[in-house]
Design a protein around this motif. Structure first.
Motif, PDB file in Angstrom:
ATOM      1  N   SER A  88      -3.802  38.327  18.036  1.00 31.43           N
ATOM      2  CA  SER A  88      -5.182  38.407  17.575  1.00 31.43           C
ATOM      3  C   SER A  88      -5.705  39.839  17.684  1.00 31.43           C
ATOM      4  N   ASN A  89      -6.852  40.039  17.120  1.00 33.18           N
ATOM      5  CA  ASN A  89      -7.484  41.347  17.103  1.00 33.18           C
ATOM      6  C   ASN A  89      -8.975  41.139  17.325  1.00 33.18           C
ATOM      7  N   ILE A  90      -9.557  41.918  18.218  1.00 32.85           N
ATOM      8  CA  ILE A  90     -10.987  41.831  18.489  1.00 32.85           C
ATOM      9  C   ILE A  90     -11.628  43.172  18.139  1.00 32.85           C
ATOM     10  N   ARG A  91     -12.698  43.122  17.341  1.00 33.23           N
ATOM     11  CA  ARG A  91     -13.476  44.315  17.002  1.00 33.23           C
ATOM     12  C   ARG A  91     -14.828  44.207  17.690  1.00 33.23           C
ATOM     13  N   LEU A  92     -15.150  45.220  18.459  1.00 33.55           N
ATOM     14  CA  LEU A  92     -16.359  45.211  19.274  1.00 33.55           C
ATOM     15  C   LEU A  92     -17.536  45.828  18.524  1.00 33.55           C
ATOM     16  N   ALA A  93     -18.722  45.309  18.797  1.00 28.25           N
ATOM     17  CA  ALA A  93     -19.940  45.836  18.186  1.00 28.25           C
ATOM     18  C   ALA A  93     -20.936  46.206  19.276  1.00 28.25           C
ATOM     19  N   GLN A  94     -21.380  47.463  19.230  1.00 26.71           N
ATOM     20  CA  GLN A  94     -22.401  47.926  20.168  1.00 26.71           C
ATOM     21  C   GLN A  94     -23.762  48.074  19.506  1.00 26.71           C
ATOM     22  N   THR A  95     -23.814  47.975  18.175  1.00 28.20           N
ATOM     23  CA  THR A  95     -25.072  48.194  17.453  1.00 28.20           C
ATOM     24  C   THR A  95     -25.317  47.056  16.470  1.00 28.20           C
ATOM     25  N   GLN A  96     -26.570  46.919  16.056  1.00 28.63           N
ATOM     26  CA  GLN A  96     -26.915  45.882  15.085  1.00 28.63           C
ATOM     27  C   GLN A  96     -26.300  46.184  13.722  1.00 28.63           C
ATOM     28  N   ASP A  97     -26.269  47.461  13.338  1.00 31.57           N
ATOM     29  CA  ASP A  97     -25.631  47.811  12.075  1.00 31.57           C
ATOM     30  C   ASP A  97     -24.170  47.390  12.071  1.00 31.57           C
ATOM     31  N   ARG A  98     -23.484  47.602  13.189  1.00 35.27           N
ATOM     32  CA  ARG A  98     -22.074  47.212  13.274  1.00 35.27           C
ATOM     33  C   ARG A  98     -21.937  45.689  13.172  1.00 35.27           C
ATOM     34  N   MET A  99     -22.813  44.973  13.820  1.00 36.93           N
ATOM     35  CA  MET A  99     -22.742  43.517  13.751  1.00 36.93           C
ATOM     36  C   MET A  99     -23.046  43.031  12.341  1.00 36.93           C
ATOM     37  N   ASP A 100     -23.965  43.708  11.653  1.00 37.09           N
ATOM     38  CA  ASP A 100     -24.234  43.380  10.255  1.00 37.09           C
ATOM     39  C   ASP A 100     -22.988  43.603   9.397  1.00 37.09           C
ATOM     40  N   GLU A 101     -22.303  44.723   9.677  1.00 34.38           N
ATOM     41  CA  GLU A 101     -21.074  44.990   8.932  1.00 34.38           C
ATOM     42  C   GLU A 101     -20.060  43.873   9.160  1.00 34.38           C
ATOM     43  N   PHE A 102     -19.899  43.455  10.403  1.00 32.37           N
ATOM     44  CA  PHE A 102     -18.934  42.404  10.711  1.00 32.37           C
ATOM     45  C   PHE A 102     -19.314  41.092  10.024  1.00 32.37           C
ATOM     46  N   GLY A 479     -33.094  73.068   5.719  1.00 35.06           N
ATOM     47  CA  GLY A 479     -34.488  73.104   5.294  1.00 35.06           C
ATOM     48  C   GLY A 479     -34.967  71.847   4.601  1.00 35.06           C
ATOM     49  N   GLU A 480     -34.080  70.893   4.378  1.00 37.70           N
ATOM     50  CA  GLU A 480     -34.460  69.657   3.707  1.00 37.70           C
ATOM     51  C   GLU A 480     -34.509  68.502   4.695  1.00 37.70           C
ATOM     52  N   LYS A 481     -35.142  67.405   4.270  1.00 34.11           N
ATOM     53  CA  LYS A 481     -35.244  66.213   5.090  1.00 34.11           C
ATOM     54  C   LYS A 481     -34.184  65.192   4.695  1.00 34.11           C
ATOM     55  N   VAL A 482     -33.941  64.277   5.601  1.00 31.60           N
ATOM     56  CA  VAL A 482     -33.083  63.132   5.287  1.00 31.60           C
ATOM     57  C   VAL A 482     -33.861  62.217   4.354  1.00 31.60           C
ATOM     58  N   LYS A 483     -33.261  61.868   3.227  1.00 32.18           N
ATOM     59  CA  LYS A 483     -33.971  61.054   2.246  1.00 32.18           C
ATOM     60  C   LYS A 483     -33.665  59.562   2.381  1.00 32.18           C
ATOM     61  N   GLU A 484     -32.440  59.237   2.773  1.00 33.21           N
ATOM     62  CA  GLU A 484     -32.038  57.821   2.742  1.00 33.21           C
ATOM     63  C   GLU A 484     -31.315  57.427   4.018  1.00 33.21           C
ATOM     64  N   LEU A 485     -31.693  56.279   4.567  1.00 26.87           N
ATOM     65  CA  LEU A 485     -31.004  55.694   5.713  1.00 26.87           C
ATOM     66  C   LEU A 485     -30.201  54.496   5.216  1.00 26.87           C
ATOM     67  N   TRP A 486     -28.902  54.520   5.450  1.00 21.35           N
ATOM     68  CA  TRP A 486     -28.049  53.448   4.952  1.00 21.35           C
ATOM     69  C   TRP A 486     -28.215  52.192   5.809  1.00 21.35           C
ATOM     70  N   SER A 487     -28.034  51.046   5.172  1.00 19.93           N
ATOM     71  CA  SER A 487     -28.206  49.787   5.893  1.00 19.93           C
ATOM     72  C   SER A 487     -27.531  48.671   5.107  1.00 19.93           C
ATOM     73  N   PHE A 488     -27.243  47.572   5.794  1.00 21.51           N
ATOM     74  CA  PHE A 488     -26.772  46.364   5.128  1.00 21.51           C
ATOM     75  C   PHE A 488     -27.964  45.515   4.677  1.00 21.51           C
ATOM     76  N   ARG A 489     -29.152  45.953   5.064  1.00 21.83           N
ATOM     77  CA  ARG A 489     -30.372  45.247   4.694  1.00 21.83           C
ATOM     78  C   ARG A 489     -31.189  46.118   3.737  1.00 21.83           C
ATOM     79  N   ARG A 490     -32.349  45.652   3.359  1.00 28.24           N
ATOM     80  CA  ARG A 490     -33.207  46.486   2.525  1.00 28.24           C
ATOM     81  C   ARG A 490     -33.564  47.751   3.302  1.00 28.24           C
ATOM     82  N   SER A 491     -33.334  48.875   2.677  1.00 25.01           N
ATOM     83  CA  SER A 491     -33.508  50.140   3.371  1.00 25.01           C
ATOM     84  C   SER A 491     -34.771  50.844   2.908  1.00 25.01           C
ATOM     85  N   ASN A 492     -34.923  52.088   3.341  1.00 25.44           N
ATOM     86  CA  ASN A 492     -36.171  52.804   3.074  1.00 25.44           C
ATOM     87  C   ASN A 492     -36.391  53.095   1.595  1.00 25.44           C
ATOM     88  N   TYR A 493     -35.343  53.076   0.780  1.00 25.04           N
ATOM     89  CA  TYR A 493     -35.522  53.355  -0.648  1.00 25.04           C
ATOM     90  C   TYR A 493     -36.021  52.129  -1.428  1.00 25.04           C
TER      91      TYR A 493
END
Length: 837
Positions: A88-102, A479-493
């Protein structure tokens, strides 16, 4: 050595031997493998032998699944031990984004019948007692996963191939290739020449030399990969003495490493930033069982995180460090399928998980060679998914990026940033100034969406977890800002894309689609040839436009083109930009040999600006003396017009379901046309819009996309292309098999779903769909929020009896079930009144 064979496979690693074995199993015994040294002497011998089933690519997932199932039966078949341990193989998740990916992946896995279980930290501790579960929020487990001994596996498949009649020539070096006029290949070796009908390359680290001999720049360059083997640890030895089960493969995805037991100790394999490409020009001629100098400083953060997660690792002494080459491509997936521009040449290269893929890759390549088609959609691994842009400098940068991102969350909307921008249309700077947030397709930069002026986030204000793999946005330019935050859910865009849709619906929008692939088909037999390969009736009158599909011999959908008849014997074809090399190769290999048809690739000669929305006619009419009224310029027609002082072929079609025109123009005139249209449209509220708005509007029209709703696995009828398929027009490619399949009963049905109760997540594609009893009945192909209809929508393929309008179904989104209802196609403007206005 024999002088002729049906197939010659070059390369005696696990991938090449797997291909030889599969060909024998497919019934072809007159097959030969040539290996320069000993079997497994390239990169197979130092592989860790892991068998990860986890992969968000449908093609790769199916290939890995086949491999693992095959390896379980090899020992009984051949009598050769393969060292398979299904621990077997176990993949660990420490963040909500990781759990969303799983959870997203678990839905994909269910549709391809791969067993995945969601675990709590407590369950992880039960299975892996040496694991410190502090900070974990969950995990997933593949019960059928594990590892195998690569050399033993290779020898077992070699024995199986030999038992079926195949021959293997070791210590035989290939020194050149030559294709004969009849399509056969002459393989030149230091032991003599051998002629074959089909040539397969599986040359691993030697792929750069292979490509040079073949005249191809194969988009593969290896990257260095290190792993550490420890001495035995008392607790692991004690478990073994007590007869306790092996703890299995452990992957801390957020720390970018894998681990498994090995001879009472542990193996740790990290995927770290800074790992360099190697063998850019290939290994030395005498390279064999080669390793590089280890660099433990490079992986120090991963070692530290491992010691924290598995303290026993820090207590065991280091026994050996391996640093060997692993092949990579720019997207991390292998190269499996036909070579471009060459007949009867097949590539099985670029495997970063070669042991896992070998059996499945050989299986599909054998199907392709023997039957003429694979049995699964292989577009995710097709060699022709990359174009000429993927050359040496690009590969060095992108392959290192692919390596270091093996464990980063694979967000549906992520846009990797290395080696960009590369290919830009002339209006790139204008769109950037208007707030464009770019994506990339086939090397081209395209606006995904437009951020309002001044919009964005300072990096310091973005809350990111304290883990190694925490990239959820593209680093901004200085000199520029971050425009987009990636997500498995509805994101800032989300809301900004909604505003783009609203403006196109109420006013007008301008979209750059210059990345479209474009082809000119001319000659006295152009019409006859197109009619023989396309399922739809090709446009008859000059100025007519049609949507036409190129089918496989089995009636599946291989390609889609907009066909515009510019004149007698003069056709302009437009296809998906991502498929340019694929479609160019397919079309060339279908050309008649009598010279009656001339085919040209003209992508970079023409730009495309899409003007759409109810006010688009008013805007364009200000710039041209061509009458744009419906009576004079009907839907699905095109005309050569002036746009101010510039010019374009204006096609009255688009992918958003609104009144509008595609302006196909000489690319050197693009900026002038862009400026004229934006100036003329200012009083009408024109704004630019991006690919994401276009895609959502297309979903509201139930439009189909190649690689999603259209696939070689689904027949044209199953994908709902009835009005684009005309078996009564005469013979065309795939016609007879399509009619036969349809007559026997379709296996799938294309539907549009209204998904209920959604708050922050929409379908993306590949999600599992069930009937109300909980039985799996299909999979989503696309999805998103329909701003014009106010519904969360999904497009899907379901069992035929589940496709009637009104049928109640359920869809699993990130692990949760949502009710869904089958609705009529094209929930927005079903009568196409806006398109025809």
């Amino acid at each position: 050595m024999k002088s002729h064979a049906r197939v010659v496979v070059v390369g005696g690693g696990v991938v090449g031997v797997g291909t030889l074995y599969a060909l024998v199993k497919k019934g072809w015994s007159d097959v030969v493998l040539i290996e320069r040294n000993e079997l497994t002497s390239g990169s197979t011998w130092h592989a860790a032998g892991l068998l990860p089933l986890f992969n968000v690519s449908y093609s790769v997932g199916k290939i890995h699944q086949k491999s693992v199932n095959l390896y379980a039966s090899l020992e009984e078949e051949t009598g050769q031990h393969v060292g398979l341990r299904r621990v077997s193989n176990i993949r660990l998740a420490q963040t909500q984004d990781r759990m969303d990916e799983f959870k997203y992946y678990a839905g994909i896995a269910e549709t391809i019948d791969v067993d995945v279980r969601v675990l709590t930290p407590e369950q992880v501790k039960e299975i892996w007692p040496l694991c410190n579960t502090d900070g974990l929020i969950g995990a997933i487990q593949h019960p059928e996963d594990g590892y195998v001994q690569p050399a033993d596996l290779t020898q077992a498949m070699a024995k199986g191939a030999r038992d079926g009649g195949a021959e293997i020539y070791r210590k035989t070096r290939v020194i050149g290739f030559e294709q004969k006029a009849n399509g056969e290949w002459l393989v030149k070796t230091d032991k003599g020449d051998i002629t074959c009908e089909h040539l397969v390359t599986a040359t691993g680290n030697f792929v750069r030399q292979t490509g040079e001999m073949l005249g191809l720049d194969i988009p593969v360059i290896p990257v260095e990969h290190q792993y550490i083997v420890t001495e035995a640890h008392p607790e692991i030895k004690a478990r073994q003495e007590q007869g306790l089960p092996e703890m299995g493969v452990l992957r801390d995805a957020d720390s970018a490493w894998y681990m498994r037991e090995e001879a009472g100790g542990l193996i740790l394999g990290p995927y770290e930033p800074g790992a360099p490409v190697c063998y850019v020009d290939g290994p030395a001629d005498d390279a064999e069982y080669e390793l590089f100098q280890e660099d433990l400083d490079r992986i120090a953060p991963h070692i530290e995180s491992c010691i924290e997660r598995v303290p026993a690792f820090g207590e065991a002494g280091i026994k050996q460090v391996y640093n060997g080459a692993i092949c990579y491509t720019p997207d991390g997936s292998p190269i499996i399928g036909p070579a471009w521009g060459k007949r009867n040449l097949w590539l099985n290269e670029g495997h970063s998980f070669g042991v896992t893929a070998a059996g499945g890759a050989g299986w599909q390549l054998a199907e392709w060679i023997v039957e003429g088609e694979p049995t699964i959609d292989m577009i995710g691994v097709d060699p022709r998914r990359f174009g000429p842009y993927a050359a040496r400098g690009y590969l060095k940068t992108k392959n290192e990026e692919a390596y270091r991102n093996v464990f980063t969350p694979h967000y549906p909307d992520e846009e990797r940033w290395d080696a960009r921008p590369l290919k830009t249309s002339p209006c790139y700077d204008r769109m950037k100034a208007l707030g464009a947030v770019f994506g990339q397709v086939y090397g081209w930069e395209r606006p995904n969406w437009f951020a309002p002026e001044g919009y964005g986030f300072e990096e310091s204000e973005i809350d990111r977890p304290d883990v190694i793999t925490k990239e959820n946005y593209a680093p901004p330019a200085e000199g520029e800002k971050v425009k987009e935050l990636w997500s498995f859910r509805r994101s800032n865009y989300f809301e900004h894309v909604g505003n783009e849709v609203k403006n196109v619906t109420e006013n007008a929008g301008l979209l750059d689609m210059s990345a479209f692939a474009k082809y000119a088909v001319t000659g006295p037999k152009a019409a006859e040839w197109l009619d023989s390969i396309l399922a739809n009736r090709i446009p008859k009158g000059i100025g007519r436009v049609g949507l036409c599909h190129l089918l496989t011999s089995e009636g599946g959908v291989r390609s889609e083109f907009t066909v515009y008849k510019k004149g007698e014997g003069d056709y302009y074809l437009v296809g998906p930009g991502a498929f340019e090399r694929h479609d160019w190769d397919v079309l060339n290999k279908l050309l008649p040999e009598d010279g009656g048809v001339n085919l040209q690739l003209i992508t970079t000669q023409y730009g495309v600006l899409v003007l759409a929305g109810p006010k688009s006619r008013d805007i364009l009419q200000k710039l041209t003396d061509t009458d744009l009224s419906t009576d004079n310029f009907k839907w699905l027609t095109g005309k050569f017009i002036n746009v101010g002082i510039a010019q374009a072929h204006a096609l009255r079609v688009n992918f958003v379901g609104e009144l509008g025109w595609e302006l196909h123009h000489p690319i050197e005139m693009q900026n002038k046309i862009f400026d004229l249209v934006m100036e003329a449209g200012a009083e009408h509220g024109i704004k630019p819009f991006g690919i994401r708005a276009m895609t959502l509007m297309a979903i509201e029209k139930s439009y189909r996309l190649i690689g999603r709703e259209l696939s070689i696995e689904y027949s044209a009828y199953e994908s709902g292309l009835d009005r684009f398929v005309h078996p009564n027009k005469g013979q065309f490619l795939g016609r007879d098999k399509l009619v036969e399949r349809h007559g026997a009963g379709d296996a799938w049905r294309y539907v549009t779903l209204d998904v209920h109760g959604v708050k922050d997540v929409d379908a993306r594609g590949s999600e599992a769909i069930y009937d109300t009893s909980g039985t799996l009945v299909g999979r989503a192909t696309s999805g998103g929020y329909g701003w014009r209809v106010g519904k969360s929508l999904a497009l899907a393929m379901v069992q035929p009896d589940k496709g009637d309008v009104g049928t109640k179904l359920q869809i699993k989104l990130l692990g949760d079930l949502y009710d869904a209802t089958v609705i009529e196609e094209s929930p927005f403007d079903p009568e196409n009144e806006r398109l025809r206005a």
